[in-house]
Design a protein around this motif. Sequence first.
Motif, PDB file in Angstrom:
ATOM      1  N   PRO A 139     -80.016 -20.727  89.647  1.00 56.11           N
ATOM      2  CA  PRO A 139     -81.343 -20.481  88.940  1.00 56.11           C
ATOM      3  C   PRO A 139     -80.955 -20.142  87.602  1.00 56.11           C
ATOM      4  N   ASP A 165     -86.588 -19.170  89.839  1.00 51.97           N
ATOM      5  CA  ASP A 165     -86.445 -19.670  91.286  1.00 51.97           C
ATOM      6  C   ASP A 165     -86.503 -18.323  91.938  1.00 51.97           C
ATOM      7  N   GLU A 172     -88.167 -17.279  94.961  1.00 55.32           N
ATOM      8  CA  GLU A 172     -87.669 -17.160  96.234  1.00 55.32           C
ATOM      9  C   GLU A 172     -86.136 -17.262  96.581  1.00 55.32           C
ATOM     10  N   GLY A 173     -85.631 -18.259  95.857  1.00 53.69           N
ATOM     11  CA  GLY A 173     -84.209 -18.645  96.083  1.00 53.69           C
ATOM     12  C   GLY A 173     -83.516 -17.608  95.591  1.00 53.69           C
ATOM     13  N   THR A 208     -83.593 -14.625  98.251  1.00 54.65           N
ATOM     14  CA  THR A 208     -82.965 -15.214  99.436  1.00 54.65           C
ATOM     15  C   THR A 208     -81.330 -14.892  99.054  1.00 54.65           C
ATOM     16  N   ARG A 209     -80.790 -15.304  97.809  1.00 63.81           N
ATOM     17  CA  ARG A 209     -79.450 -15.265  97.873  1.00 63.81           C
ATOM     18  C   ARG A 209     -79.138 -13.685  97.521  1.00 63.81           C
TER      19      ARG A 209
END
Length: 128
Positions: free
Chosen positions: A4, A77, A79-80, A83-84
């Motif tokens: 992102p 991004d 949510e991404g 998560t990462r």
Amino acid sequence: MSLPRAYVEHVAIRVPDVDRHVDFFREVLGLANRDEQPADGTRPRQVWVLGSVQLIEDPNFVGPEGRLAHLGIMVDDYEGVLTRAAAWGAKALPAGPNWLELPGGLNVEILQASAGAVEAAPKTRYDR
């Protein structure tokens, strides 16, 4: 995998006297306030100055300069990134899932940017 894109939206600094710092930004640099949140018993008084600085009043702070509270980072991004970040070892703070403590102690606030905002963020390159 495409990463992102992001930019630092603000830097939050704890200071013992918000008014004194606001006066400096206004009188010396000509920077106005863009927002203010009064103290409410659960949160300290906070002022956002144009130029991405957030001042958080902490009357108990003792030292020659303010201390970093957190970095506010706009991402494309949300949510991404969360998560990462969890997979990387970042821990969610009590303030919410987008408030993270990175290994080593740096706190970051992850914010979802509106469509096109990351691409439109000012880009500066210093050539020497």
